[in-house]
Design a protein around this motif. Sequence first.
Motif, PDB file in Angstrom:
ATOM      1  N   THR A  85       0.857  -1.183   0.000  1.00 36.49           N
ATOM      2  CA  THR A  85       0.000   0.000   0.000  1.00 36.49           C
ATOM      3  C   THR A  85       0.893   1.232   0.000  1.00 36.49           C
ATOM      4  OG1 THR A  85      -1.790  -1.131   1.165  1.00 36.49           O
ATOM      5  CG2 THR A  85      -1.739   1.270   1.291  1.00 36.49           C
ATOM      6  N   ARG A  87       1.358   5.072   0.582  1.00 39.50           N
ATOM      7  CA  ARG A  87       0.705   6.195   1.267  1.00 39.50           C
ATOM      8  C   ARG A  87       1.492   7.465   0.995  1.00 39.50           C
ATOM      9  NH1 ARG A  87      -1.028   5.757   7.468  1.00 39.50           N
ATOM     10  NH2 ARG A  87      -2.742   4.583   6.520  1.00 39.50           N
ATOM     11  N   THR A 145      -8.740   6.973  -1.696  1.00 43.07           N
ATOM     12  CA  THR A 145      -8.176   5.636  -1.873  1.00 43.07           C
ATOM     13  C   THR A 145      -8.125   5.335  -3.365  1.00 43.07           C
ATOM     14  OG1 THR A 145      -9.015   4.852   0.258  1.00 43.07           O
ATOM     15  CG2 THR A 145      -8.481   3.184  -1.388  1.00 43.07           C
ATOM     16  N   GLN A 169      -3.102   5.218  -0.868  1.00 41.65           N
ATOM     17  CA  GLN A 169      -3.829   6.052   0.083  1.00 41.65           C
ATOM     18  C   GLN A 169      -3.241   7.456   0.059  1.00 41.65           C
ATOM     19  OE1 GLN A 169      -3.880   4.247   3.977  1.00 41.65           O
ATOM     20  NE2 GLN A 169      -4.909   2.403   3.257  1.00 41.65           N
ATOM     21  N   VAL A 171      -3.549  11.079   1.894  1.00 43.01           N
ATOM     22  CA  VAL A 171      -4.053  11.690   3.125  1.00 43.01           C
ATOM     23  C   VAL A 171      -3.885  13.206   3.026  1.00 43.01           C
ATOM     24  CG1 VAL A 171      -3.590   9.645   4.519  1.00 43.01           C
ATOM     25  CG2 VAL A 171      -1.829  11.377   4.307  1.00 43.01           C
ATOM     26  N   SER A 182      -7.685   5.508  11.488  1.00 44.75           N
ATOM     27  CA  SER A 182      -6.567   5.707  10.568  1.00 44.75           C
ATOM     28  C   SER A 182      -5.322   4.927  10.951  1.00 44.75           C
ATOM     29  CB  SER A 182      -6.222   7.198  10.476  1.00 44.75           C
ATOM     30  OG  SER A 182      -5.926   7.725  11.758  1.00 44.75           O
ATOM     31  N   TYR A 184      -3.307   2.027  10.343  1.00 42.57           N
ATOM     32  CA  TYR A 184      -3.252   1.086   9.228  1.00 42.57           C
ATOM     33  C   TYR A 184      -3.149  -0.354   9.720  1.00 42.57           C
ATOM     34  CZ  TYR A 184      -1.791  -1.188   4.887  1.00 42.57           C
ATOM     35  OH  TYR A 184      -1.714  -2.034   3.792  1.00 42.57           O
ATOM     36  N   ASP A 188      -8.004   0.688  10.353  1.00 46.46           N
ATOM     37  CA  ASP A 188      -8.084   1.209   8.984  1.00 46.46           C
ATOM     38  C   ASP A 188      -7.502   0.113   8.092  1.00 46.46           C
ATOM     39  OD1 ASP A 188      -7.975   2.577   6.595  1.00 46.46           O
ATOM     40  OD2 ASP A 188      -6.858   4.297   7.367  1.00 46.46           O
ATOM     41  N   PRO A 190      -7.189  -2.264   4.609  1.00 48.34           N
ATOM     42  CA  PRO A 190      -7.383  -2.400   3.165  1.00 48.34           C
ATOM     43  C   PRO A 190      -7.968  -3.763   2.831  1.00 48.34           C
ATOM     44  CG  PRO A 190      -5.093  -2.818   3.707  1.00 48.34           C
ATOM     45  CD  PRO A 190      -5.783  -2.468   5.012  1.00 48.34           C
ATOM     46  N   ARG A 239     -11.247   0.023   3.624  1.00 51.01           N
ATOM     47  CA  ARG A 239     -11.085   0.592   2.279  1.00 51.01           C
ATOM     48  C   ARG A 239     -11.193  -0.578   1.308  1.00 51.01           C
ATOM     49  NH1 ARG A 239      -7.738   5.769   2.642  1.00 51.01           N
ATOM     50  NH2 ARG A 239      -7.241   6.015   4.862  1.00 51.01           N
ATOM     51  N   GLU A 287     -14.926   3.476   0.790  1.00 54.87           N
ATOM     52  CA  GLU A 287     -14.475   3.493   2.183  1.00 54.87           C
ATOM     53  C   GLU A 287     -15.718   3.390   3.052  1.00 54.87           C
ATOM     54  OE1 GLU A 287     -11.585   6.402   3.379  1.00 54.87           O
ATOM     55  OE2 GLU A 287     -10.913   6.695   1.303  1.00 54.87           O
TER      56      GLU A 287
END
Length: 491
Positions: A85, A87, A145, A169, A171, A182, A184, A188, A190, A239, A287
């Motif tokens: 992922t 970010r 996302t 992601q 932000v 939030s 991860y 939060d 995925p 997400r 989301e």
Amino acid sequence: MDRRSFLKLGALVAAGTVVAGCSSGTAHRPGAFANRLRIPPLLSPDLDASGIRRFELTLRTGSTELIPGLRASTWGINGDHLGPTLRMRRGDRVAMAVTNRIGEPTTLHWHGMRLPARMDGGPHQTVAPEATWRPEWTIDQPAATGWYHPHPHEQTARHVYRGLAGMIQIVDSEADAAGLPSDYGVDDIPLILQDKRLDSDGQLVEDFDGTFGLIGDTILVNGTFDPFVEVPAGRIRFRVLNASNARIYFLEFADGREFHVIGTDGGLLPGPAAVRRAVLSPGERLEIVASFAAGEQVVLRSVGERTEAATDIEEGDFDLLKIIAAGPRRDVSPLPARLSSAALPEAPPGARVRRMTLTGSEINGKDMDMTRIDEVVAAGAREIWEIHNTTYTHNFHIHEVAFRVLEINGAPPPAYLRGPKDTVYVPKQATVRLAVEFGRHADPAAPYMYHCHILRHEDKGMMGQFVIVAPGTEDRVSRLLPMPGHDHGGG
């Protein structure tokens, strides 16, 4: 799993072919939820001395236990299957180093990103074997996302199916201030949904023919078969990305509980939308936030359509993920009424209307031609696009843009679909109207794509190209790109 998957895997267990490495075979029974959900690693490098966030991504071959105990040949990004992922923060300058080690040409497309066409990773930005592509751009869009996946001409279905996909992601400070979950991988989470077909050795079956291409009977979440995830009690954010080649998911919780959609493809909704069911076609993201009491266990599932109009990719019931509220209690306060102040795409009075007619494998009667520019758009334009589906199920994705769904068959969309989007589900013989907002990265020689995101349809030529140009120059732009050998046969 659906009934066909249950029978298939039941036969494999009876034959002793899927219990290797597991004495009880529990991990291989549909509905056992014996496999801990894999959480893709989070890649968010620090800014370097020049203020750039640099990502190193290597596309490679590998092998993975898609069914525990059985290794399948797969492709992955920085690993054997799927990718990390990514970010990043609004305002970041990001630089990607994409190295191709899969042994054949491919691309890497940043789905949902607002960026110059030469950095987009569409079929024109081919990365040769053992080469490295280095796109760079500034993140200038709200928290959202997105995802990344290959987009090679006529080969996207195979490359994505083998495992080249990952989540993005973005932000920003407004999303930070909203107080949403939030952490991860903790609250939060995925969820990358993909359907596969596996043989008795656990290998991927690759048969991309037929109306919709490959339709799998085994659902993997983050590459995990029959998964469970342990979460804290309280509010949990998921997400959800539909990274399947064709399948459409109709998401709900098995106990019928209410949950809230807080974001669509392009970012957060203005405020939470309460639902009990939400639809996700290939390429779309949602989301969602749901609340769980300590000790609760509930299954997230997809319950297919049962109408006469439903097509193969809209049918089938699948248990996707068991959620176990086992961790310490976290925030259980109500969601904020206001999530985002970002203006949604609007079309001004008298806006240009572009009409796209979808047939079995064409848009406006044309197959994709890599040398042909189909539409020319002024930088910063706001338009209405009408997507008219004359046949079986499709969806529609436009690169670079943000759009808002105005109508589906003349009626307003459900509240959870009123956020910023880049991909829309277009049911059989439906008409969808979109307010489309284009970016300001003008380049008359580098096109973006619009296409059906059912990958068989895309690969067969259900795609067009547009360029964004300086306002007032639209009529002076060539409609041809000099690319010998890339003519798909379109008119």
